[in-house]
Write a protein that holds these residues in place. Structure first.
Motif, mmCIF file in Angstrom:
data_model
loop_
_atom_site.group_PDB
_atom_site.id
_atom_site.type_symbol
_atom_site.label_atom_id
_atom_site.label_comp_id
_atom_site.label_asym_id
_atom_site.label_seq_id
_atom_site.Cartn_x
_atom_site.Cartn_y
_atom_site.Cartn_z
ATOM 1 N N LEU A 115 115.016 49.516 101.117
ATOM 2 C CA LEU A 115 114.114 49.904 102.198
ATOM 3 C C LEU A 115 112.678 49.849 101.705
ATOM 4 C CD1 LEU A 115 116.116 52.940 103.589
ATOM 5 C CD2 LEU A 115 116.164 50.584 104.365
ATOM 6 N N LEU A 116 111.890 49.008 102.334
ATOM 7 C CA LEU A 116 110.487 48.893 101.955
ATOM 8 C C LEU A 116 109.616 49.250 103.147
ATOM 9 C CD1 LEU A 116 110.442 45.530 99.978
ATOM 10 C CD2 LEU A 116 110.560 47.837 99.077
ATOM 11 N N LEU A 117 108.816 50.266 102.998
ATOM 12 C CA LEU A 117 107.841 50.602 104.015
ATOM 13 C C LEU A 117 106.597 49.764 103.772
ATOM 14 C CD1 LEU A 117 108.296 54.469 103.994
ATOM 15 C CD2 LEU A 117 109.386 52.780 105.471
ATOM 16 N N SER A 118 105.753 49.622 104.769
ATOM 17 C CA SER A 118 104.602 48.717 104.650
ATOM 18 C C SER A 118 103.714 49.051 103.460
ATOM 19 C CB SER A 118 103.788 48.735 105.942
ATOM 20 O OG SER A 118 103.320 50.035 106.207
ATOM 21 N N ARG A 119 103.586 50.323 103.110
ATOM 22 C CA ARG A 119 102.720 50.682 101.980
ATOM 23 C C ARG A 119 103.325 50.265 100.643
ATOM 24 N NH1 ARG A 119 104.954 55.436 103.807
ATOM 25 N NH2 ARG A 119 106.246 56.558 102.313
ATOM 26 N N GLN A 120 104.630 50.004 100.615
ATOM 27 C CA GLN A 120 105.302 49.620 99.384
ATOM 28 C C GLN A 120 105.348 48.113 99.186
ATOM 29 O OE1 GLN A 120 108.906 51.644 100.600
ATOM 30 N NE2 GLN A 120 108.802 52.881 98.743
ATOM 31 N N VAL A 121 105.130 47.338 100.220
ATOM 32 C CA VAL A 121 105.316 45.894 100.156
ATOM 33 C C VAL A 121 104.442 45.262 99.086
ATOM 34 C CG1 VAL A 121 105.025 43.730 101.422
ATOM 35 C CG2 VAL A 121 106.132 45.666 102.521
ATOM 36 N N LEU A 122 103.157 45.544 99.109
ATOM 37 C CA LEU A 122 102.242 44.942 98.147
ATOM 38 C C LEU A 122 102.595 45.349 96.717
ATOM 39 C CD1 LEU A 122 99.786 43.187 97.672
ATOM 40 C CD2 LEU A 122 98.347 45.198 98.030
ATOM 41 N N GLU A 123 102.914 46.622 96.526
ATOM 42 C CA GLU A 123 103.262 47.128 95.195
ATOM 43 C C GLU A 123 104.519 46.441 94.653
ATOM 44 O OE1 GLU A 123 105.078 51.275 93.547
ATOM 45 O OE2 GLU A 123 103.460 51.414 95.023
ATOM 46 N N VAL A 124 105.550 46.322 95.467
ATOM 47 C CA VAL A 124 106.794 45.695 95.031
ATOM 48 C C VAL A 124 106.580 44.199 94.806
ATOM 49 C CG1 VAL A 124 109.153 45.111 95.728
ATOM 50 C CG2 VAL A 124 108.275 47.422 96.090
ATOM 51 N N ALA A 125 105.839 43.544 95.687
ATOM 52 C CA ALA A 125 105.584 42.109 95.533
ATOM 53 C C ALA A 125 104.842 41.833 94.227
ATOM 54 C CB ALA A 125 104.791 41.586 96.720
ATOM 55 N N GLN A 131 105.838 35.939 96.027
ATOM 56 C CA GLN A 131 104.848 35.370 96.927
ATOM 57 C C GLN A 131 104.955 35.956 98.333
ATOM 58 O OE1 GLN A 131 105.514 31.185 97.897
ATOM 59 N NE2 GLN A 131 107.646 31.408 97.240
ATOM 60 N N ALA A 132 106.127 36.473 98.666
ATOM 61 C CA ALA A 132 106.325 37.032 100.003
ATOM 62 C C ALA A 132 107.504 37.992 99.982
ATOM 63 C CB ALA A 132 106.585 35.919 101.012
ATOM 64 N N VAL A 133 107.492 38.881 100.967
ATOM 65 C CA VAL A 133 108.577 39.842 101.151
ATOM 66 C C VAL A 133 109.026 39.747 102.600
ATOM 67 C CG1 VAL A 133 109.250 42.274 101.081
ATOM 68 C CG2 VAL A 133 107.580 41.405 99.441
ATOM 69 N N LEU A 134 110.351 39.637 102.809
ATOM 70 C CA LEU A 134 110.890 39.699 104.163
ATOM 71 C C LEU A 134 111.068 41.161 104.527
ATOM 72 C CD1 LEU A 134 112.285 38.165 106.629
ATOM 73 C CD2 LEU A 134 114.384 38.995 105.564
ATOM 74 N N VAL A 135 110.476 41.576 105.630
ATOM 75 C CA VAL A 135 110.667 42.912 106.174
ATOM 76 C C VAL A 135 111.078 42.748 107.627
ATOM 77 C CG1 VAL A 135 109.019 44.040 104.616
ATOM 78 C CG2 VAL A 135 108.230 43.171 106.815
ATOM 79 N N GLY A 136 111.735 43.759 108.161
ATOM 80 C CA GLY A 136 112.148 43.645 109.552
ATOM 81 C C GLY A 136 112.590 44.963 110.124
ATOM 82 N N THR A 137 112.594 44.994 111.443
ATOM 83 C CA THR A 137 113.056 46.166 112.181
ATOM 84 C C THR A 137 113.994 45.710 113.287
ATOM 85 O OG1 THR A 137 111.179 46.084 113.714
ATOM 86 C CG2 THR A 137 110.942 47.506 111.777
ATOM 87 N N TYR A 138 114.788 46.663 113.775
ATOM 88 C CA TYR A 138 115.589 46.411 114.965
ATOM 89 C C TYR A 138 115.565 47.655 115.837
ATOM 90 C CZ TYR A 138 119.373 49.049 112.740
ATOM 91 O OH TYR A 138 120.111 50.028 112.132
ATOM 92 N N ALA A 139 115.691 47.432 117.139
ATOM 93 C CA ALA A 139 115.746 48.526 118.102
ATOM 94 C C ALA A 139 116.928 48.274 119.022
ATOM 95 C CB ALA A 139 114.454 48.607 118.916
ATOM 96 N N THR A 140 117.721 49.308 119.239
ATOM 97 C CA THR A 140 118.893 49.163 120.089
ATOM 98 C C THR A 140 118.591 49.578 121.514
ATOM 99 O OG1 THR A 140 119.691 51.365 119.531
ATOM 100 C CG2 THR A 140 120.474 49.555 118.170
#
Length: 180
Positions: A115-125, A131-140
């Motif tokens: 689970l990567l929240l937006s604030r973690q994306v840059l740090e983990v990358a 070069q990139a991180v796939l992130v995504g959401t879904y709503a039922t």
């Protein structure tokens, strides 16, 4: 003869009207949903993302777990499966995908995935030299699941985005309910 012909035509007309009424009354909402090919939809989503951006095959891409829109710290078997399938398609298309579960530097939540929240994306990358991180959401929703995927680059810039809808069939409902 004419009378028999007229009766036959009336019978056909009544059958047509009744069939039309039955379709109107029972309509598509009463019909069982058609099972979707989740793998094909995930592959199409990955291809749509890759059509929007040129990535270096020598540089890694990180795939995080697709999470619930209203609970960014939670996912389901559906979210984890979509992530696995999209990541697999990236590999098939020639990209280097870093397996996060093999890394000690990233804390994982049991049963939730990466689970990567937006604030973690840059740090983990940066830590993974990605070069990139796939992130995504879904709503039922009662009849569908709305999925939004993004490839995020350095500086949290969105490099590519793709949205699609999964009709709520038995497979999707089962993946949402099981293993939460």
């Amino acid at each position: 003869m004419k009378r028999r012909h007229a009766m036959a035509l009336m019978g056909l007309a009544c059958a047509g009207v009744l069939a039309g009424c039955a379709q109107y009354y029972y309509g598509p909402s009463a019909a069982a949903p058609v099972a979707q090919d989740l793998l094909a939809l995930s592959r199409d989503a990955a291809d749509a993302l890759l059509a929007q951006v040129v990535l270096d095959p020598a540089q890694p891409v990180i795939v995080s777990t697709v999470v619930q829109l209203d609970r960014l710290d939670a996912s389901s078997r559906l979210g984890r499966l979509v992530s696995e399938q999209v990541g697999g398609r990236f590999v098939q298309r020639g990209l280097r995908v870093t397996e996060l579960r093999m890394r000690d530097s990233l804390a994982l939540r049991p049963g939730q995935g990466e689970l990567l929240l937006s604030r973690q994306v840059l740090e983990v990358a940066r830590a993974q030299a990605a070069q990139a991180v796939l992130v995504g959401t879904y709503a039922t929703a009662p009849q569908a699941v709305f999925v939004s995927l993004k490839l995020v680059g350095m500086g949290n810039a969105v490099l590519a985005a793709h949205d699609y809808v999964l009709p709520m069939d038995g497979n999707v409902r089962g993946l949402l309910a099981a293993g939460l």
